[in-house]
Design an enzyme around this catalytic site. Structure first.
Site, PDB file in Angstrom:
ATOM      1  N   HIS A 155       0.831  -1.215   0.000  1.00  0.00           N
ATOM      2  CA  HIS A 155       0.000   0.000   0.000  1.00  0.00           C
ATOM      3  C   HIS A 155       0.865   1.264   0.000  1.00  0.00           C
ATOM      4  CE1 HIS A 155      -3.399  -2.657   0.960  1.00  0.00           C
ATOM      5  NE2 HIS A 155      -2.605  -3.194   1.861  1.00  0.00           N
ATOM      6  N   SER A 276      18.825  19.349 -17.486  1.00  0.00           N
ATOM      7  CA  SER A 276      17.744  20.287 -17.774  1.00  0.00           C
ATOM      8  C   SER A 276      18.283  21.444 -18.603  1.00  0.00           C
ATOM      9  CB  SER A 276      17.159  20.825 -16.463  1.00  0.00           C
ATOM     10  OG  SER A 276      16.372  21.977 -16.692  1.00  0.00           O
ATOM     11  N   LYS A 282      19.838  19.783 -12.169  1.00  0.00           N
ATOM     12  CA  LYS A 282      19.041  18.595 -12.436  1.00  0.00           C
ATOM     13  C   LYS A 282      19.867  17.428 -12.970  1.00  0.00           C
ATOM     14  CE  LYS A 282      15.379  17.983 -11.950  1.00  0.00           C
ATOM     15  NZ  LYS A 282      14.273  18.166 -12.893  1.00  0.00           N
ATOM     16  N   GLU A 289      12.028   6.977 -17.220  1.00  0.00           N
ATOM     17  CA  GLU A 289      10.754   7.668 -17.437  1.00  0.00           C
ATOM     18  C   GLU A 289      10.177   7.338 -18.811  1.00  0.00           C
ATOM     19  OE1 GLU A 289      10.898  11.905 -16.351  1.00  0.00           O
ATOM     20  OE2 GLU A 289      12.795  11.439 -15.351  1.00  0.00           O
TER      21      GLU A 289
END
Length: 444
Positions: A155, A276, A282, A289
């Site tokens: 969960h 980035s 970044k 992804e």
């Protein structure tokens, strides 16, 4: 040159020609089309439909054409619709009018069904090799950093500490099932449609079984109508690919979270990260992804082919031309995703201390403490209540279970409805037991 134009009085409208051609997509089948054609002309020779000299000329011409395809030197003509007509015309340029005998006893319907099965056999074999590479990357990471303790969750909440290796090897189990599904699909698709013709058979005494053996098929299709219109095998492979990509997406999701500094469990190498355009700080796990995002495309591919099939009567319909873009795309996505995730895993840096610290949060050793009381004769349901009370006490105090003193643990046992638990309440050192259980469970 339009090979089917005998009954037509005028050329197609340019819009129709552009709309119906498929050469940009189905030229992917060129090597398989040539392999199928070589086997077919040998079958024509066995049936005495062409001479030995014609056979030799056709096989030599097709072999040379195959070499050009492999070298990438063939020029594709969009005006010739598809890969089949492009190759037939190219063969005619090489060997002359005898190329006109190539299509004897064969339709583009059974031709493309054969090509697609040959292509998928090779595709599945590549995917299986990529899956093995992915599994090896998982096992390699498990061997290198598998003794790290990970906070196991259910969960998305702290549950129990688990070895990092145990977590990684769960994906090996998934990958093995994915391999099995692809192997099952390969076995079922490995039958030859050649000889089915357009829909009603070839019309010549072709030895379909011998041609099938030459192409490495296990047998031949049993019904000509089904042979040219069956795309079950495409759906099966797409289903296996979509599910495999879902498995990769789950791992990709975890890698993106684990690499967030708030977790800090892992760090992707620079070789498998991007930056980035505006934020110099970044370091993004973009490959993971994109695996997650492209899983959606494979699911869409499966849905597309199922939707194409659902309204088609027998036998071949032009709609089936549309099975190739989703199939080719999905297989390519899966193969590339397996490769890039394997690379990420092989170069991943693991922070064992951050993992262990997180595993200590959320009272993840509570079940081990309960189990220790069960081994001393207390029924599990009673220990569940006792340890639950201890968790609540520790939570209010802002400490871990291992920090509870003997008196607090004795009080929780004494308050139990179970007589065995109450007997343990006065036992000296009962608090020390929980500390030992905590420490042991964090290194198991």
């Amino acid at each position: 040159m339009r090979v089917w134009g005998g009954r037509f009085a005028e050329e197609n409208d340019e819009r129709v020609a552009n709309f119906t051609r498929s050469i940009e997509i189905d030229r992917e089948l060129a090597a398989d089309d040539i392999a199928g054609s070589i086997a077919h002309v040998r079958g024509l020779a066995r049936a005495s439909l062409i001479t030995e000299a014609e056979l030799a000329a056709l096989v030599d011409g097709l072999t040379a054409l195959g070499e050009d395809v492999a070298a990438g030197t063939i020029e594709w003509d969009p005006a010739l619709e598809d890969v089949h007509l492009n190759l037939e015309v190219a063969l005619t340029d090489r060997v002359g009018p005898v190329a006109g005998k190539l299509h004897t006893g064969r339709s583009r319907n059974d031709q493309v069904a054969t090509d697609l099965r040959l292509w998928l056999r090779r595709g599945i074999d590549r995917l299986d090799a990529a899956l093995v590479g992915f599994e090896r990357a998982l096992v390699g990471l498990a061997e290198r950093d598998g003794e790290a303790v990970l906070p196991g969750t259910t969960h998305i909440q702290p549950a129990q500490p688990v070895l990092f290796a145990h977590h990684l090897l769960a994906y090996v189990e998934m990958a093995e099932r994915d391999r099995g599904r692809l192997a099952d699909a390969r076995r079922r698709l490995n039958v030859s449609p050649l000889g089915a013709g357009a829909l009603a058979g070839a019309g010549y005494p072709l030895d379909r079984e011998e041609t099938a053996r030459e192409l490495g098929f296990d047998g031949v299709t049993g019904n000509s109508l089904d042979a040219v219109s069956d795309r079950d095998f495409v759906v099966e492979v797409l289903a296996a690919v979509a599910l495999g990509m879902v498995h990769l997406s789950r791992l990709a999701e975890e890698l993106t979270w684990w690499s967030n500094p708030r977790f800090g469990f892992v760090q992707a190498s620079d070789a498998f990260s991007t930056g980035s355009s505006i934020m110099p700080n970044k370091k993004n796990p973009d490959p993971a992804e994109l695996v997650r995002g492209r899983a959606a495309r494979t699911i869409a591919a499966l849905t597309a082919v199922l939707t194409i099939l659902k309204g088609l009567p027998l036998a071949y319909q032009r709609d089936l031309q549309e099975d190739k873009p989703p199939l080719f795309g999905a297989v390519g996505i899966y193969e590339a995703s397996l490769g890039v995730l394997a690379g990420m895993l092989e170069t991943l840096t693991v922070d064992r201390e951050r993992m262990r610290a997180a595993a200590a949060e959320g009272f993840t050793t509570a079940t081990s403490v309960a189990d220790s009381l069960v081994r001393r004769g207390v029924p599990f349901r009673a220990t569940h209540h006792v340890v639950g009370a201890l968790v609540a006490l520790a939570e209010r105090a802002g400490i871990g279970l291992d920090a509870l003193d003997n008196a607090a643990i004795g009080e929780a046992l004494a308050a139990s409805d179970d007589p065995t638990a109450r007997d343990l309440a006065g036992e000296p050192g009962i608090g020390a037991i929980t500390v030992r259980i905590f420490c042991r469970s964090m290194v198991m």
